[in-house]
Design an enzyme around this catalytic site. Structure first.
Site, mmCIF file in Angstrom:
data_model
loop_
_atom_site.group_PDB
_atom_site.id
_atom_site.type_symbol
_atom_site.label_atom_id
_atom_site.label_comp_id
_atom_site.label_asym_id
_atom_site.label_seq_id
_atom_site.Cartn_x
_atom_site.Cartn_y
_atom_site.Cartn_z
ATOM 1 N N HIS A 1 -5.232 9.592 0.488
ATOM 2 C CA HIS A 1 -4.987 8.554 1.741
ATOM 3 C C HIS A 1 -6.063 8.812 2.557
ATOM 4 C CE1 HIS A 1 -3.857 5.371 4.571
ATOM 5 N NE2 HIS A 1 -2.956 4.830 3.752
ATOM 6 N N HIS B 1 -6.104 3.160 -3.943
ATOM 7 C CA HIS B 1 -6.239 2.856 -3.174
ATOM 8 C C HIS B 1 -6.453 5.172 -1.837
ATOM 9 C CE1 HIS B 1 -5.082 2.296 1.444
ATOM 10 N NE2 HIS B 1 -4.412 2.629 1.626
ATOM 11 N N ASP C 1 0.807 -1.419 0.360
ATOM 12 C CA ASP C 1 -0.214 -0.003 0.054
ATOM 13 C C ASP C 1 0.472 1.626 0.266
ATOM 14 O OD1 ASP C 1 -1.810 -2.103 0.251
ATOM 15 O OD2 ASP C 1 -2.948 -1.157 1.694
ATOM 16 N N HIS D 1 3.755 -2.216 3.371
ATOM 17 C CA HIS D 1 4.117 -1.523 2.307
ATOM 18 C C HIS D 1 5.237 -0.860 1.343
ATOM 19 C CE1 HIS D 1 1.193 -0.851 5.970
ATOM 20 N NE2 HIS D 1 0.322 -0.009 5.361
#
Length: 273
Positions: free
Chosen positions: A151, A147, A96, A241
């Site tokens: 964020h 995503h 991510d 990540h």
């Protein structure tokens, strides 16, 4: 000897759109909400604090408008997919927050060395600055997922803002790789009804995770390796990540645990729709 990427991709591609949606299993609930294993505010790369600009977070581009959307078509999920189902000793590796030119290339290199596909859930503001990395992901057979743009905590946003966050990111991905993303993941693992509906409008399925490496806390590469190997099992989806901070530990951990997973007989795969 495990099949190489070509065999993996042939098998995955043969699944087709319907089979791909069935590749993952989702929790069944009549009430929308986050996955049972990832409560809001307790899972994800910034769980203990609200998102704030950091050195790697770039200013959103101007001139973009949300991608054209279509009316949400059934089924609109009420919970995200959590794991692979019915595919033997298969696992999925996901990354991510990227891409980040400091760490993503190393992760891509390691995956390429082992002929392993993965999923990259990218943030639009990052993707807009590194389209070449998105093209490299797609060229290597990885799945590029959505995503959001910046964020945010989606559950605090109105529908128009959610549509902008997801739609603009889908547009950036499509411009880079030639096709819009078919999968998305909510920041922090926090989902709501609007995010499921808007994701469906944009043609995307929601994917959560089974094993959280918590690599964003920088616990040390050995700890990350242990968490992956301890949590390994048929159907597992691993969350790591490739951006959002110093991800050198995540890179080192991948280099260590990936060959061990392969030697243990796991097939690292990705969904195809």
């Amino acid at each position: 000897m495990l099949p190489g990427r070509r065999m993996v991709l042939r098998i995955a591609a043969a699944l087709g759109a319907t089979a791909a949606a069935g590749l993952f299993s989702a929790g069944r609930s009549s009430t929308p909400g986050p996955p049972a294993t990832a409560p809001p505010g307790a899972a994800g790369p910034h769980a203990a604090r609200r998102l704030a600009p950091t050195s790697y977070r770039l200013q959103p581009m101007t001139g973009y408008t949300p991608a054209r959307v279509r009316r949400a078509m059934p089924p609109v999920r009420q919970r995200p997919f959590l794991r692979v189902s019915g595919a033997g000793r298969s696992m999925v590796l996901t990354f991510d927050d990227g891409p980040d030119p400091r760490y993503t290339p190393d992760i891509l290199r390691i995956l390429r060395e082992h002929d392993v596909p993965a999923m990259f859930f990218v943030c639009g503001e990052q993707a807009a600055e590194s389209p070449d990395l998105l093209r490299e992901m797609a060229g290597d057979g990885h799945v590029v997922g959505n995503h959001s743009w910046s964020h945010p905590l989606v559950t605090r946003l109105g529908p128009s803002r959610i549509r902008e966050e997801l739609g603009t990111t889908s547009e950036v991905i499509e411009r880079a790789v030639g096709s819009a993303p078919l999968w998305y993941r909510a920041p922090y693992g926090a989902w709501n009804r609007h995010s499921f509906e808007i994701g469906a409008e944009l043609g995307m399925e929601p994917l959560a995770w089974t094993v959280d490496t918590l690599d964003w806390t920088e616990p040390g590469s050995d700890t990350i390796v242990r968490r992956v190997l301890d949590g390994a099992g048929p159907g597992v989806v691993v969350l790591s990540h490739d951006a959002g901070g110093n991800r050198s530990q995540s890179v080192a951990a991948l280099r260590a645990y990936l060959p061990e997973l392969l030697e243990a007989g796991y097939r690292l795969t990705v969904p195809r729709r």
